[in-house]
Scaffold this motif. Structure first.
Motif, PDB file in Angstrom:
ATOM      1  N   LYS A  56     -61.880  15.301 -56.870  1.00  0.00           N
ATOM      2  CA  LYS A  56     -60.530  15.562 -56.352  1.00  0.00           C
ATOM      3  C   LYS A  56     -59.755  16.528 -57.245  1.00  0.00           C
ATOM      4  N   PHE A  57     -60.244  16.758 -58.463  1.00  0.00           N
ATOM      5  CA  PHE A  57     -59.580  17.676 -59.383  1.00  0.00           C
ATOM      6  C   PHE A  57     -59.975  19.127 -59.132  1.00  0.00           C
ATOM      7  N   PHE A  58     -60.960  19.358 -58.272  1.00  0.00           N
ATOM      8  CA  PHE A  58     -61.410  20.717 -57.981  1.00  0.00           C
ATOM      9  C   PHE A  58     -60.611  21.328 -56.833  1.00  0.00           C
ATOM     10  N   ASN A  59     -60.239  22.589 -57.000  1.00  0.00           N
ATOM     11  CA  ASN A  59     -59.550  23.354 -55.974  1.00  0.00           C
ATOM     12  C   ASN A  59     -60.612  23.870 -55.005  1.00  0.00           C
ATOM     13  N   THR A  60     -60.950  23.030 -54.047  1.00  0.00           N
ATOM     14  CA  THR A  60     -62.056  23.339 -53.141  1.00  0.00           C
ATOM     15  C   THR A  60     -61.751  24.499 -52.199  1.00  0.00           C
ATOM     16  N   SER A  61     -60.494  24.861 -52.053  1.00  0.00           N
ATOM     17  CA  SER A  61     -60.162  25.988 -51.174  1.00  0.00           C
ATOM     18  C   SER A  61     -60.034  27.291 -51.954  1.00  0.00           C
ATOM     19  N   GLY A  62     -60.293  27.244 -53.246  1.00  0.00           N
ATOM     20  CA  GLY A  62     -60.167  28.440 -54.078  1.00  0.00           C
ATOM     21  C   GLY A  62     -61.364  29.370 -53.964  1.00  0.00           C
ATOM     22  N   GLN A  63     -61.103  30.653 -54.165  1.00  0.00           N
ATOM     23  CA  GLN A  63     -62.137  31.671 -54.069  1.00  0.00           C
ATOM     24  C   GLN A  63     -63.217  31.475 -55.130  1.00  0.00           C
ATOM     25  N   PHE A  64     -62.814  31.150 -56.354  1.00  0.00           N
ATOM     26  CA  PHE A  64     -63.763  30.983 -57.446  1.00  0.00           C
ATOM     27  C   PHE A  64     -64.702  29.802 -57.174  1.00  0.00           C
ATOM     28  N   TYR A  65     -64.168  28.731 -56.607  1.00  0.00           N
ATOM     29  CA  TYR A  65     -64.966  27.547 -56.247  1.00  0.00           C
ATOM     30  C   TYR A  65     -66.070  27.956 -55.265  1.00  0.00           C
ATOM     31  N   ARG A  66     -65.677  28.747 -54.277  1.00  0.00           N
ATOM     32  CA  ARG A  66     -66.649  29.204 -53.273  1.00  0.00           C
ATOM     33  C   ARG A  66     -67.670  30.166 -53.881  1.00  0.00           C
ATOM     34  N   GLU A  67     -67.190  31.102 -54.731  1.00  0.00           N
ATOM     35  CA  GLU A  67     -68.090  32.071 -55.351  1.00  0.00           C
ATOM     36  C   GLU A  67     -69.175  31.392 -56.184  1.00  0.00           C
ATOM     37  N   LEU A  68     -68.823  30.322 -56.869  1.00  0.00           N
ATOM     38  CA  LEU A  68     -69.781  29.591 -57.703  1.00  0.00           C
ATOM     39  C   LEU A  68     -70.663  28.636 -56.901  1.00  0.00           C
TER      40      LEU A  68
END
Length: 120
Positions: A56-68
């Motif tokens: 729940k601490f991860f910004n799942t809608s963030g670009q960096f999250y998706r890139e990784l």
């Protein structure tokens, strides 16, 4: 204890949270989450105090999250690996992240803020 609010200026949700604190007369210490993300040990304390799952601490809608490609990788990572990853890049952390050392909120929900931060 001081309420620390990890915020990002370009984040609309962070601006809403900041406005809520101002309107309710609650003093906060603003910390730029991208420039000064919390260290892994601080994140561990916040996570334990929050009662939430570490995911729940991860910004799942963030670009960096998706890139990784973290959606597929988090399940195989240890808690220490996840905490180190979060500490390494403030954009990976769901925001705003607010803590006074005892209570922690992740994201902004007005009802939750009222309950957690409103009785000060």
């Amino acid at each position: 204890m001081t309420i620390k609010a990890y915020l990002y200026d370009k984040c609309g949700t962070c601006r809403k949270a900041k406005q809520w604190f101002q309107q309710n007369g609650v003093a906060i210490e603003e910390i730029p989450i991208v420039d000064a993300p919390p260290a892994a040990d601080e994140l561990r304390r916040m996570w334990k105090a929050s009662g939430l799952s570490l995911q729940k601490f991860f910004n799942t809608s963030g670009q960096f999250y998706r890139e990784l490609g973290l959606k597929d990788k988090l399940g195989a990572m240890s808690e220490d690996e996840m905490l180190e990853l979060l500490a390494s890049n403030g954009k990976l952390i769901k925001r705003p992240l607010v803590s006074d050392g005892k209570s922690v909120t992740v994201g902004f929900k007005e009802e939750e803020y009222e309950q957690t931060w409103g009785k000060r």
